[in-house]
Scaffold this active site. Structure first.
Site, PDB file in Angstrom:
ATOM      1  N   ILE A 251       0.891  -1.157   0.000  1.00 43.28           N
ATOM      2  CA  ILE A 251       0.000   0.000   0.000  1.00 43.28           C
ATOM      3  C   ILE A 251       0.932   1.209   0.000  1.00 43.28           C
ATOM      4  CG2 ILE A 251      -1.832   1.259   1.169  1.00 43.28           C
ATOM      5  CD1 ILE A 251      -2.734  -1.469   0.193  1.00 43.28           C
ATOM      6  N   LEU A 260      -6.594   0.145   4.676  1.00 41.57           N
ATOM      7  CA  LEU A 260      -6.742  -0.417   3.332  1.00 41.57           C
ATOM      8  C   LEU A 260      -5.974  -1.726   3.163  1.00 41.57           C
ATOM      9  CD1 LEU A 260      -6.494   2.878   1.260  1.00 41.57           C
ATOM     10  CD2 LEU A 260      -8.544   1.561   1.798  1.00 41.57           C
ATOM     11  N   GLY A 261      -4.857  -1.864   3.867  1.00 36.91           N
ATOM     12  CA  GLY A 261      -4.108  -3.110   3.784  1.00 36.91           C
ATOM     13  C   GLY A 261      -4.932  -4.281   4.288  1.00 36.91           C
ATOM     14  N   GLU A 284       4.689 -15.019   1.898  1.00 34.53           N
ATOM     15  CA  GLU A 284       6.135 -15.112   1.764  1.00 34.53           C
ATOM     16  C   GLU A 284       6.825 -14.045   2.603  1.00 34.53           C
ATOM     17  OE1 GLU A 284       9.626 -14.743  -1.690  1.00 34.53           O
ATOM     18  OE2 GLU A 284       7.521 -14.438  -2.194  1.00 34.53           O
TER      19      GLU A 284
END
Length: 508
Positions: A251, A260-261, A284
Site C-alpha cells: 500500500i 486499506l491493507g 512469503e
C-alpha cells in the site's frame, strides 16, 4: 575514491516519487513520498556518488501509473581515471520500463491523451467505501497485456518498500501462475459527478504452487510411492490442487494508515477461500507490520465462524507433574478440520486460535497489559489514566488457574515443537528458561493485538461500517488480572548466545 563527502548523497533522500495528474499548465502533483529502501538499487549503503544538490523525481500518472524520470543536480563530478559519477539513468533502467525515460514534454502529452473513461486493467473484484472515499479492487493475470503493462511500470515499488524485495521476472515461462490484485481509489471528477478518475493505491501479487495430495487412507501406498499424474493436451493445469502464496503486498504511503491493507488482504483471502483448487493461502516472508495486519484480519474473520468458536480448552484434561504436555487440550480433529476448511497454514491458525482462546480465559487469569494504576499503562495500551482505578478483578479460583495453565501449555507445546532443534542443544534448565522467555513475548504480543482488535472494532462502529466489516469485540486485554510487563523479545525471539542457537515464536 574521492574523500569529499559532499559528492555523496543519500539515495533514499534524493529519490522522490510523485503522483501527478494532467493540468492546463503541464502536470499537477497530488502526493509525494520517499522510498523506504534503495539498497537493492544503489547498493547496501544507499548512497549515490558524483553529484551535489541531486534530485531524482520519479513521476507517476496517478491512474495508469505511466512513469517519467527527472534527474537534476547543481553540480556533477568530473570523471577521473579512477572514478566517475554514477549513471543514474543506467542504474534505474534495470527497474523501470523504457517509456520512463521519455522527455517531460512527451510525458505530459501522453497524460492528456488518456481517455476520461479509463478504468484499471483486469476484472473488477469488489468495491467498498470508508470515510476516505470509494475503493475498487481489480484482479488479472500477467498474460493480460494491460495487466502486464501496469505491473511492469510499478515493480520498482517492490525494492522501494520491501527490504530485499525483487521484481517478478516477466519472461518466466510459468508467469501464468501469477495473479495480480490492484487497489484503486475511485473519485468523481470535479463538476462532473457522473465521471470518475482512478488513483492507484496499492497492489498484491500471488503465486500458485501445485500441491500433490496424499492418497486416502483406504488406498494402498508404500513409503517409496511418488505421486504422479498424467495429462492430455486439453488438461487445464489451473484445476490442480495448489497452495497460493501472497508474494508482494504494498500500500503506497499516501494511502497508508487508512485500514486499506487489511481490507485488501481480507478481499484476497475471501477470493481464495472460494477458489476450490487452493488448499492453503500462505505468505512469503511477512514483515512485522504485515504480521499484525494478518493476525487481526484472521482473528476478525475466524471469530465469526461457528466451527472456530466451538474450539475450546478442555478443562477436564489433567496436567501431569512431569513429562510432555498433553496433546488433547483442544480437540485435535476439530482443530484440523477447521484449519483446512479455512485454508490457513498450521502455524498461523495455531497463533490466531491461541490468541482467541486467551481472550476467552476467565477474567481473573486473562493476561493483560495492565490497569490504569500501572505507570506504563498509557504507553502500553494507549488508554488514559484520568478516569481513575477500575473495579477490582475477581480472585482466581483453582479452576481458573487450571484453565490458564492448560492454555499456557498449549502455547508452549507449539513453541517447543517449532524450536525443537535449537532447544535440544540446551540443558534442561536453560531449555525451560528460554522457552519461558519466548512464551512471555508471545503472551505480551497477544495482549497487545487483542487491544488493537478491540480498538479496531470501536473505530469500525464509529465509522459506520457494516457488521461484516467489523472486528468482533473481544474481552479486554487491557484489564486482565495477569498484568504483563513488556519483555525484551518484543519480536518474540530469544537468542541463545552460549549455543549460537535461536529460539523463535514461529510466527509465519
Amino acid at each position: 575514491m574521492s574523500g569529499d563527502d559532499d559528492w555523496w548523497t543519500s539515495s533514499n533522500e534524493a529519490l522522490l516519487v510523485s503522483l501527478v495528474t494532467p493540468s492546463d499548465t503541464g502536470v499537477k502533483t497530488l502526493d509525494t513520498f520517499h522510498p523506504e529502501y534503495t539498497n537493492n538499487i544503489f547498493g547496501e549503503k544507499e548512497q549515490i556518488f558524483g553529484y551535489k544538490g541531486l534530485r531524482i523525481n520519479l513521476q507517476y500518472n496517478a491512474s495508469d501509473m505511466l512513469p517519467n524520470l527527472k534527474v537534476s543536480y547543481k553540480k556533477k563530478y568530473q570523471p577521473t581515471a579512477d572514478e566517475e559519477a554514477l549513471d543514474i539513468n543506467e542504474v534505474l533502467s534495470e527497474f523501470l520500463p523504457e517509456i520512463a525515460f521519455q522527455k517531460q514534454s512527451d510525458f505530459e502529452t501522453r497524460l492528456k491523451s488518456i481517455p476520461d473513461n479509463w478504468t484499471p486493467p483486469g476484472t473488477l473484484v469488489t468495491s467498498f467505501s470508508n470515510k476516505d472515499g470509494e475503493y475498487q479492487v481489480y484482479s488479472g493475470k500477467i498474460t493480460d497485456p494491460a495487466v502486464k503493462q501496469l505491473l511492469n511500470r510499478i515493480q520498482i515499488l517492490v525494492p522501494f518498500f520491501v527490504d530485499g524485495g525483487t521484481p517478478i521476472d516477466m519472461e518466466d515461462p510459468e508467469v501464468d501462475r501469477w495473479t495480480i490484485y490492484f487497489l484503486y481509489n475511485k473519485r468523481p471528477l470535479p463538476n462532473q459527478p457522473d465521471k470518475f478518475s482512478y488513483h492507484f493505491a496499492g497492489y498484491s501479487t500471488l503465486y500458485r504452487y501445485y500441491a500433490f495430495q496424499p492418497p486416502a487412507e483406504s488406498e494402498s501406498k508404500t513409503p517409496t510411492d511418488t505421486p504422479t499424474f498424467s495429462v492430455d493436451g486439453d488438461f487445464d493445469l489451473d484445476t490442480l490442487p495448489c497452495r497460493t502464496r501472497i508474494s508482494q503486498f504494498i500500500i503506497i504511503p499516501p494511502f497508508q494508515q487508512k485500514g486499506l491493507g487489511s481490507r485488501l488482504y481480507s478481499i484476497i483471502y475471501q477470493q481464495y477461500l472460494k477458489h476450490e483448487p487452493t488448499i492453503e493461502l500462505t505468505v512469503e516472508d511477512p514483515n512485522e507490520a504485515f504480521d499484525d495486519m494478518r493476525d487481526l484480519a484472521d482473528l476478525a474473520f475466524l471469530s465469526k465462524q461457528p466451527e472456530f468458536r466451538a474450539l475450546k480448552i478442555d478443562t477436564s484434561v489433567e496436567i501431569p507433574e512431569e513429562g510432555k504436555a498433553p496433546n488433547n487440550i483442544v480437540d485435535q480433529a476439530a482443530w484440523e478440520a477447521c484449519r483446512k476448511k479455512f485454508k490457513i497454514v498450521p502455524r498461523q491458525f495455531a497463533r490466531v486460535l491461541e490468541m482467541y482462546l486467551m481472550s476467552q480465559l476467565p477474567e481473573s487469569v486473562r493476561p493483560g497489559l495492565g490497569a490504569p494504576e500501572d505507570e506504563d499503562y498509557e504507553e502500553q495500551s494507549g488508554r488514559s489514566k484520568s478516569k481513575g482505578k477500575e473495579k477490582a478483578l475477581p480472585k482466581p479460583t483453582p479452576e481458573d488457574e487450571h484453565t490458564y495453565r492448560l492454555w499456557m501449555m498449549l502455547v508452549k507445546r507449539r513453541l517447543y515443537v517449532h524450536n525443537r532443534d535449537a532447544l535440544g542443544q540446551l540443558e534442561l534448565k536453560e531449555r525451560r528458561e528460554e522457552l519461558a522467555k519466548v512464551f512471555a513475548g508471545v503472551e505480551f504480543d497477544y495482549a497487545r493485538l487483542l487491544i488493537k482488535a478491540e480498538e479496531q472494532s470501536k473505530l469500525a462502529q464509529a465509522d459506520g461500517e457494516t457488521a461484516s466489516d467489523q472486528v468482533p469485540a473481544t474481552p479486554s486485554a487491557a484489564n486482565g488480572k495477569r498484568k504483563l510487563n513488556e519483555v525484551e523479545q518484543t519480536e518474540e525471539t530469544a537468542a541463545v548466545s552460549s549455543k549460537k542457537a535461536k529460539v523463535e515464536s514461529g510466527n509465519a
